[in-house]
Design a protein around this motif. Sequence first.
Motif, PDB file in Angstrom:
ATOM      1  N   TYR A  12       0.840  -1.200   0.000  1.00  0.00           N
ATOM      2  CA  TYR A  12       0.000   0.000   0.000  1.00  0.00           C
ATOM      3  C   TYR A  12       0.879   1.255   0.000  1.00  0.00           C
ATOM      4  O   TYR A  12       0.818   2.083   0.919  1.00  0.00           O
ATOM      5  N   GLN A  13       1.729   1.425  -1.008  1.00  0.00           N
ATOM      6  CA  GLN A  13       2.682   2.531  -1.038  1.00  0.00           C
ATOM      7  C   GLN A  13       1.994   3.897  -0.998  1.00  0.00           C
ATOM      8  O   GLN A  13       2.439   4.800  -0.288  1.00  0.00           O
ATOM      9  N   GLU A  14       0.921   4.060  -1.751  1.00  0.00           N
ATOM     10  CA  GLU A  14       0.275   5.367  -1.826  1.00  0.00           C
ATOM     11  C   GLU A  14      -0.433   5.737  -0.537  1.00  0.00           C
ATOM     12  O   GLU A  14      -0.579   6.919  -0.223  1.00  0.00           O
ATOM     13  N   ALA A  15      -0.866   4.747   0.220  1.00  0.00           N
ATOM     14  CA  ALA A  15      -1.614   5.027   1.448  1.00  0.00           C
ATOM     15  C   ALA A  15      -0.713   5.177   2.665  1.00  0.00           C
ATOM     16  O   ALA A  15      -1.169   5.630   3.716  1.00  0.00           O
ATOM     17  N   ILE A  16       0.571   4.822   2.553  1.00  0.00           N
ATOM     18  CA  ILE A  16       1.483   4.846   3.693  1.00  0.00           C
ATOM     19  C   ILE A  16       2.421   6.034   3.572  1.00  0.00           C
ATOM     20  O   ILE A  16       3.267   6.100   2.678  1.00  0.00           O
ATOM     21  N   THR A  17       2.263   7.004   4.462  1.00  0.00           N
ATOM     22  CA  THR A  17       3.187   8.136   4.527  1.00  0.00           C
ATOM     23  C   THR A  17       4.167   8.002   5.682  1.00  0.00           C
ATOM     24  O   THR A  17       5.100   8.793   5.803  1.00  0.00           O
ATOM     25  N   ALA A  18       3.957   7.018   6.568  1.00  0.00           N
ATOM     26  CA  ALA A  18       4.850   6.798   7.704  1.00  0.00           C
ATOM     27  C   ALA A  18       6.241   6.413   7.216  1.00  0.00           C
ATOM     28  O   ALA A  18       6.412   5.920   6.096  1.00  0.00           O
ATOM     29  N   LYS A  19       7.235   6.638   8.073  1.00  0.00           N
ATOM     30  CA  LYS A  19       8.622   6.381   7.716  1.00  0.00           C
ATOM     31  C   LYS A  19       9.220   5.303   8.618  1.00  0.00           C
ATOM     32  O   LYS A  19       8.831   5.170   9.781  1.00  0.00           O
ATOM     33  N   ASP A  20      10.157   4.577   8.059  1.00  0.00           N
ATOM     34  CA  ASP A  20      10.795   3.472   8.758  1.00  0.00           C
ATOM     35  C   ASP A  20      12.112   3.959   9.371  1.00  0.00           C
ATOM     36  O   ASP A  20      13.092   4.204   8.676  1.00  0.00           O
ATOM     37  N   TYR A  21      12.130   4.098  10.706  1.00  0.00           N
ATOM     38  CA  TYR A  21      13.323   4.565  11.428  1.00  0.00           C
ATOM     39  C   TYR A  21      14.137   3.415  12.015  1.00  0.00           C
ATOM     40  O   TYR A  21      15.085   3.663  12.761  1.00  0.00           O
ATOM     41  N   SER A  22      13.807   2.194  11.700  1.00  0.00           N
ATOM     42  CA  SER A  22      14.375   1.043  12.406  1.00  0.00           C
ATOM     43  C   SER A  22      15.885   0.916  12.260  1.00  0.00           C
ATOM     44  O   SER A  22      16.545   0.371  13.141  1.00  0.00           O
ATOM     45  N   GLN A  23      16.463   1.408  11.156  1.00  0.00           N
ATOM     46  CA  GLN A  23      17.906   1.255  10.932  1.00  0.00           C
ATOM     47  C   GLN A  23      18.660   2.581  11.040  1.00  0.00           C
ATOM     48  O   GLN A  23      19.835   2.657  10.691  1.00  0.00           O
ATOM     49  N   ALA A  24      18.003   3.621  11.519  1.00  0.00           N
ATOM     50  CA  ALA A  24      18.607   4.953  11.549  1.00  0.00           C
ATOM     51  C   ALA A  24      19.125   5.306  12.939  1.00  0.00           C
ATOM     52  O   ALA A  24      18.648   4.792  13.955  1.00  0.00           O
ATOM     53  N   VAL A  25      20.104   6.200  12.967  1.00  0.00           N
ATOM     54  CA  VAL A  25      20.593   6.785  14.220  1.00  0.00           C
ATOM     55  C   VAL A  25      19.834   8.087  14.440  1.00  0.00           C
ATOM     56  O   VAL A  25      19.988   9.019  13.642  1.00  0.00           O
ATOM     57  N   PRO A  26      19.021   8.201  15.480  1.00  0.00           N
ATOM     58  CA  PRO A  26      18.354   9.474  15.751  1.00  0.00           C
ATOM     59  C   PRO A  26      19.405  10.518  16.165  1.00  0.00           C
ATOM     60  O   PRO A  26      20.134  10.313  17.139  1.00  0.00           O
ATOM     61  N   VAL A  27      19.513  11.594  15.431  1.00  0.00           N
ATOM     62  CA  VAL A  27      20.530  12.616  15.689  1.00  0.00           C
ATOM     63  C   VAL A  27      19.844  13.930  16.043  1.00  0.00           C
ATOM     64  O   VAL A  27      19.023  14.437  15.270  1.00  0.00           O
ATOM     65  N   VAL A  28      20.204  14.487  17.210  1.00  0.00           N
ATOM     66  CA  VAL A  28      19.687  15.787  17.624  1.00  0.00           C
ATOM     67  C   VAL A  28      20.874  16.727  17.834  1.00  0.00           C
ATOM     68  O   VAL A  28      21.986  16.291  18.122  1.00  0.00           O
ATOM     69  N   ILE A  29      20.618  18.025  17.679  1.00  0.00           N
ATOM     70  CA  ILE A  29      21.680  19.017  17.821  1.00  0.00           C
ATOM     71  C   ILE A  29      21.197  20.156  18.706  1.00  0.00           C
ATOM     72  O   ILE A  29      20.002  20.454  18.780  1.00  0.00           O
ATOM     73  N   THR A  30      22.143  20.775  19.391  1.00  0.00           N
ATOM     74  CA  THR A  30      21.869  21.972  20.181  1.00  0.00           C
ATOM     75  C   THR A  30      23.210  22.639  20.461  1.00  0.00           C
ATOM     76  O   THR A  30      24.257  22.196  19.979  1.00  0.00           O
ATOM     77  N   THR A  31      23.192  23.721  21.224  1.00  0.00           N
ATOM     78  CA  THR A  31      24.433  24.382  21.623  1.00  0.00           C
ATOM     79  C   THR A  31      24.477  24.469  23.140  1.00  0.00           C
ATOM     80  O   THR A  31      23.432  24.485  23.815  1.00  0.00           O
ATOM     81  N   LEU A  32      25.684  24.520  23.675  1.00  0.00           N
ATOM     82  CA  LEU A  32      25.833  24.644  25.121  1.00  0.00           C
ATOM     83  C   LEU A  32      25.250  25.962  25.603  1.00  0.00           C
ATOM     84  O   LEU A  32      24.664  26.040  26.700  1.00  0.00           O
ATOM     85  N   GLU A  33      25.369  27.000  24.791  1.00  0.00           N
ATOM     86  CA  GLU A  33      24.815  28.297  25.167  1.00  0.00           C
ATOM     87  C   GLU A  33      23.292  28.230  25.312  1.00  0.00           C
ATOM     88  O   GLU A  33      22.713  28.837  26.231  1.00  0.00           O
TER      89      GLU A  33
END
Length: 403
Positions: A245-266
Amino acid sequence: MWKLTRPDNRHDKLTRDNLLDLQDHHLVRIELVREDQRQVWVLTKRGHSEAKKLLEPKGIRISALRKQEYDPDTGQLLGTSYDDHSAAVTSTAAELHRAGIGHRLGFATEIPHRLADGYVQRADLVVRAPAAGVPVMLLEIDRRTEDAHDLVHKLRRYWEWGRLLPRDAHKHTVELVRSRPGAIEDVDHEQRLWRRVYPPTGREGLVPLAFVFADTTTEKVANTVAVLEEAGRRYWAPRRYETYYQEAITAKDYSQAVPVVITTLEQLQQHGADAAVWRRLGRKDEQTLTDALDNPDGDALYHRQYARAEAEDERRRAAEREAQRPVCKRCGRKFTDQRWEETTARTAWKAGDLSVCGTCHADNVARKEAAAEAARLQAAAPETEDDGQEPGEPRRGLFRRWT
């Protein structure tokens, strides 16, 4: 030390007094004084031994002893390599702790992650804060002393480490991974090496990674993040689900990804680590840490969309089937499922007239059976024609003697 141990105190007098007391007992010493006149304290050999006795039975790793050595020629104290980077790491831990993200003993520095080729990638800081919704997170503190592509290489190494198997992995699993590239993605995370080291993250994907930038400009951070997003896309970006159901599925597969977040110490120091100061690679807005790590468009959405798509597909197929259902040429009624099956099965030759429904077919069968029964009864009935004999007289045979 002051911010990490007494985050609610506005002044460091209590921490300083405690350090002076420890110094009187020869447990700590001043290693250097920074440009801003802040003193850097380290454990003496005696203090290091006491700390090991106190902490290691509780499963808390203690860093290596910083020996007090002097240059034989100049007499200058050696080993004073504690720099601004180390200060930024400690300050980051302090800000996380001040926001309730991690217990003061839940932080560890310079944690090694050995890759398959023997290379060891050391995380500047590891925090475990399950009570704050962050069971584990690795942090890299960058004062923009490294090239942006060096950070991409670090990200790649953490991604590769998350795909390793433990040494005692099942033989079948090892052979599967060796058989073809990407086969590790078919191996559940519970069977991988990283789950021997860290607890489950509670989210899809590998162990989350945070880049905290310190003592740099907004422009430099933006340029670095742009390189991370583009050159490191393979390691942090989710994929499309492979589904019918490719057209009906907009969800994404994160199973093999590294969740990366960024910020600053300031930002952490100004707003707090629990504020919306974290940006997830691939997203535009800054969020709180847990919101940035969550995947609202991930696994949960996929299951909801798949269930809806499957139900819709089932309704469509049912409607198409209903439109093809035969209609009885005699009475005009639609065939039942049973009659439809009878007329299309391999034994359809037993179903009689294939153009009539089950009821009409039953009527046909009943009429044929009635006619057959009538014929049978008629054939079995006694003859009633007059043969010239008197009643009661014995029936003459076909041949008789003539006189």
